[in-house]
Design a protein around this motif. Structure first.
Motif, PDB file in Angstrom:
ATOM      1  N   VAL A  75       0.832  -1.199   0.000  1.00  0.00           N
ATOM      2  CA  VAL A  75       0.000   0.000   0.000  1.00  0.00           C
ATOM      3  C   VAL A  75       0.868   1.250   0.000  1.00  0.00           C
ATOM      4  CG1 VAL A  75      -1.640   1.346   1.379  1.00  0.00           C
ATOM      5  CG2 VAL A  75      -1.973  -1.114   1.096  1.00  0.00           C
ATOM      6  N   THR A  76       1.942   1.252   0.776  1.00  0.00           N
ATOM      7  CA  THR A  76       2.827   2.415   0.843  1.00  0.00           C
ATOM      8  C   THR A  76       3.575   2.624  -0.468  1.00  0.00           C
ATOM      9  OG1 THR A  76       3.134   1.902   3.200  1.00  0.00           O
ATOM     10  CG2 THR A  76       4.599   3.540   2.240  1.00  0.00           C
ATOM     11  N   VAL A  77       3.990   1.534  -1.112  1.00  0.00           N
ATOM     12  CA  VAL A  77       4.664   1.639  -2.415  1.00  0.00           C
ATOM     13  C   VAL A  77       3.728   2.256  -3.445  1.00  0.00           C
ATOM     14  CG1 VAL A  77       5.601   0.308  -4.335  1.00  0.00           C
ATOM     15  CG2 VAL A  77       6.306  -0.219  -2.002  1.00  0.00           C
ATOM     16  N   ILE A  78       2.483   1.786  -3.496  1.00  0.00           N
ATOM     17  CA  ILE A  78       1.507   2.333  -4.450  1.00  0.00           C
ATOM     18  C   ILE A  78       1.269   3.814  -4.181  1.00  0.00           C
ATOM     19  CG2 ILE A  78      -0.903   2.221  -5.192  1.00  0.00           C
ATOM     20  CD1 ILE A  78      -0.778  -0.804  -4.629  1.00  0.00           C
ATOM     21  N   LEU A  83       1.968   9.584  -5.496  1.00  0.00           N
ATOM     22  CA  LEU A  83       2.368  10.919  -5.055  1.00  0.00           C
ATOM     23  C   LEU A  83       3.391  11.538  -6.010  1.00  0.00           C
ATOM     24  CD1 LEU A  83       2.678  10.661  -1.159  1.00  0.00           C
ATOM     25  CD2 LEU A  83       1.093  12.061  -2.468  1.00  0.00           C
ATOM     26  N   LEU A  84       4.375  10.746  -6.427  1.00  0.00           N
ATOM     27  CA  LEU A  84       5.395  11.281  -7.329  1.00  0.00           C
ATOM     28  C   LEU A  84       4.821  11.584  -8.711  1.00  0.00           C
ATOM     29  CD1 LEU A  84       8.593   9.226  -6.437  1.00  0.00           C
ATOM     30  CD2 LEU A  84       8.013  11.556  -5.809  1.00  0.00           C
ATOM     31  N   ARG A  85       3.837  10.794  -9.139  1.00  0.00           N
ATOM     32  CA  ARG A  85       3.210  11.067 -10.428  1.00  0.00           C
ATOM     33  C   ARG A  85       2.248  12.240 -10.339  1.00  0.00           C
ATOM     34  NH1 ARG A  85       3.709   7.470 -14.521  1.00  0.00           N
ATOM     35  NH2 ARG A  85       4.752   5.507 -14.064  1.00  0.00           N
ATOM     36  N   ILE A 189      12.952   5.479  -7.151  1.00  0.00           N
ATOM     37  CA  ILE A 189      13.008   6.368  -5.990  1.00  0.00           C
ATOM     38  C   ILE A 189      11.767   6.196  -5.126  1.00  0.00           C
ATOM     39  CG2 ILE A 189      12.972   8.799  -5.272  1.00  0.00           C
ATOM     40  CD1 ILE A 189      14.686   9.417  -7.734  1.00  0.00           C
ATOM     41  N   ALA A 190      10.593   6.108  -5.756  1.00  0.00           N
ATOM     42  CA  ALA A 190       9.337   5.954  -5.011  1.00  0.00           C
ATOM     43  C   ALA A 190       9.323   4.657  -4.210  1.00  0.00           C
ATOM     44  CB  ALA A 190       8.160   5.993  -5.981  1.00  0.00           C
ATOM     45  N   ILE A 191       9.782   3.567  -4.822  1.00  0.00           N
ATOM     46  CA  ILE A 191       9.792   2.280  -4.126  1.00  0.00           C
ATOM     47  C   ILE A 191      10.762   2.306  -2.952  1.00  0.00           C
ATOM     48  CG2 ILE A 191      10.367  -0.167  -4.361  1.00  0.00           C
ATOM     49  CD1 ILE A 191       9.368   0.009  -7.247  1.00  0.00           C
ATOM     50  N   VAL A 195       9.816   1.804   1.079  1.00  0.00           N
ATOM     51  CA  VAL A 195      10.453   0.797   1.934  1.00  0.00           C
ATOM     52  C   VAL A 195      11.078   1.453   3.159  1.00  0.00           C
ATOM     53  CG1 VAL A 195      12.300  -0.923   2.063  1.00  0.00           C
ATOM     54  CG2 VAL A 195      10.853  -0.813   0.034  1.00  0.00           C
ATOM     55  N   ILE A 196      11.739   2.590   2.954  1.00  0.00           N
ATOM     56  CA  ILE A 196      12.367   3.305   4.070  1.00  0.00           C
ATOM     57  C   ILE A 196      11.325   3.747   5.091  1.00  0.00           C
ATOM     58  CG2 ILE A 196      13.580   5.429   4.697  1.00  0.00           C
ATOM     59  CD1 ILE A 196      15.106   5.166   2.030  1.00  0.00           C
ATOM     60  N   ILE A 197      10.204   4.262   4.615  1.00  0.00           N
ATOM     61  CA  ILE A 197       9.148   4.729   5.517  1.00  0.00           C
ATOM     62  C   ILE A 197       8.621   3.581   6.364  1.00  0.00           C
ATOM     63  CG2 ILE A 197       6.826   5.698   5.631  1.00  0.00           C
ATOM     64  CD1 ILE A 197       9.069   7.691   4.909  1.00  0.00           C
ATOM     65  N   VAL A 198       8.358   2.443   5.738  1.00  0.00           N
ATOM     66  CA  VAL A 198       7.836   1.298   6.470  1.00  0.00           C
ATOM     67  C   VAL A 198       8.848   0.812   7.507  1.00  0.00           C
ATOM     68  CG1 VAL A 198       7.088  -1.107   6.257  1.00  0.00           C
ATOM     69  CG2 VAL A 198       6.323   0.594   4.592  1.00  0.00           C
TER      70      VAL A 198
END
Length: 279
Positions: A75-78, A83-85, A189-191, A195-198
């Protein structure tokens, strides 16, 4: 306090050792893309994604999932990709998209937890998720190994795509003109950010993640000017502040996340004064 820490770090207290391993890895990973986020004007993306992760964790808690990572990470990756798009859309600017998703996810997550009440200690669960509290001290060996694996993947991806990330960060239009697939590397970068946030949620909680990502980069930029030197310095600052926060919080009994962020703030003030003196 030092004696208490030495006794905590003894083999009879492996939870402290696990906390230090995860703390160092998360601090290292979170500082890698801080410079990129600052220069791309996406400093608050950490807040937005952390609130999305909070909403996903609320759903996982209601569903009684034994490992919420299987729901929270996708969910966070999506959300990071969207957000970046969306940030490139002239109708919804990057900061507006982050604010919209951030507030909506936080409100819906808290609403879901209030309606379904996954446990009797709702206030404690919410406080732990938002501020980190002592969740890093309750990590299981399986969660530590998962963190190690994801951290290695993040570091490897950053090293492999370093030149492309550098190009996309400073001049995306020129990078596209010379044949770089900017959209692909923005996806990378988004992925990595997701991952870092999680990973960082167990360390400092949802509300404090941005500090872990942004403060080291801003501190390093007060003194150094090149992309590589700022990145290296931000890594050193982040790991040092994470260690300092853990060294203080474990024996003193203060919240781990808040103590680490306080150390990051002190480092920023120190580098700010250093930069003023140099100039």
């Amino acid at each position: 306090m030092l004696q208490d820490f030495i006794s905590f770090f003894h083999l009879n207290f492996p939870f402290v050792q696990r906390a230090f391993i995860v703390g160092i890895l998360v601090a290292l990973c979170s500082s890698l893309l801080g410079v990129t986020l600052v220069l791309k004007r996406f400093s608050f993306i950490g807040d937005g994604l952390s609130h999305v992760a909070f909403g996903a964790m609320s759903v996982a808690a209601v569903l009684n999932l034994t490992n919420n990572m299987y729901l929270v990470l996708p969910v966070t990756v999506i959300a990071a990709i969207l957000l970046l798009r969306t940030g490139k859309n002239t109708k919804i600017q990057g900061d507006a998209a982050v604010a919209m998703i951030s507030v909506a996810s936080l409100a819906l997550g808290y609403l879901i937890m209030n309606i379904f009440k996954p446990s009797n200690n709702l206030s404690g669960d919410v406080c732990t998720t938002l501020f980190g509290s002592y969740s890093i001290l309750t990590l299981t060996p399986g969660e530590v190994w998962l963190c190690v694996g994801l951290s290695i993947a993040v570091i490897a991806a950053f090293i492999v795509f370093y030149n492309k990330i550098f190009a996309v960060t400073f001049d995306e239009s020129f990078a596209q003109a010379v044949g770089t697939h900017a959209s692909v590397y923005n996806l990378v970068i988004a992925i990595i950010i997701a991952v870092i946030i999680v990973l960082a949620m167990n360390l400092v909680g949802s509300l404090l993640i941005s500090a872990l990502v942004i403060f080291p980069a801003l501190s390093a930029m007060r003194v150094f000017k090149s992309f590589r030197s700022v990145t290296i310095c931000s890594v050193i600052i982040s790991v040092t502040c994470s260690l300092a926060g853990l060294l203080i919080s474990v024996p003193a009994g203060t919240p781990v996340g808040s103590t680490i962020v306080a150390a990051d703030l002190l480092a920023f003030l120190t580098f700010y004064i250093w930069g003023k003196v140099r100039s």
